[in-house]
Write a protein that holds these residues in place. Structure first.
Motif: not given
Length: 168
Positions: A148-149, A152-153
């Motif tokens: 997820d991280r 997003t980035r």
């Protein structure tokens, strides 16, 4: 009076500069960019979990000619936190960290070089099977969180690239 307050709130919200990340759905620049990312195999069980989670988020299954490559290196560790008087471990912490680079395949340019990570606490119980199951569940949850991280980035990077706003 309520309609006036609602109108003012909508006006203030529109002036704040917030924009939906995936405006336009899969046809938008971010959606198409995410679908054009190839994620090579990542070693280990954690790598397999992270790669599958990333491919699920990117929607890249069946993409004929990817425009980007995402290189990921994982560091998966398990450390003892709670040590009792008899030297037995009562609590562990599983840490999953990823160092990743988004590479433009055509030019070889590295568009993003970053890290992402997460950790989880695990109770060590008398049943070895239950402890192993908890460690595996923690790894599965951490893989989802790290994916997820990363997603997003990358989406932010692709949006900045599409709008030409790379000054951030």
């Amino acid at each position: 009076m309520r309609s006036l307050i609602a109108s003012l709130a909508l006006f203030a919200l529109s002036a704040c500069g917030l924009q939906p990340m995936y405006a336009g759905g899969s046809n938008a620049a971010v959606g198409q960019g995410l679908a054009a990312i190839d994620v090579p195999a990542i070693p280990g069980r954690g790598g397999w979990l992270v790669r599958n989670a990333l491919n699920g988020r990117f929607g890249a299954a069946g993409e004929a000619s990817p425009a980007y490559r995402l290189d990921v290196r994982l560091d998966d560790s398990l450390e003892a936190l709670g040590v009792l008087n008899d030297d037995t471990i009562s609590r562990e912490r599983r840490i999953l960290r990823a160092r990743y680079q988004l590479v433009d395949i055509a030019s070889g340019e590295i568009l993003l070089d970053a890290t992402a990570g997460s950790d989880a606490g695990i109770d060590v119980v008398s049943s070895e099977y239950a402890t192993i199951a908890a460690e595996q569940s923690a790894l599965e949850n951490l893989a989802e969180e790290v994916a997820d991280r990363i997603t997003t980035r990358i989406a932010l990077t692709l949006r900045e690239r599409a709008t030409g706003d790379g000054a951030r």
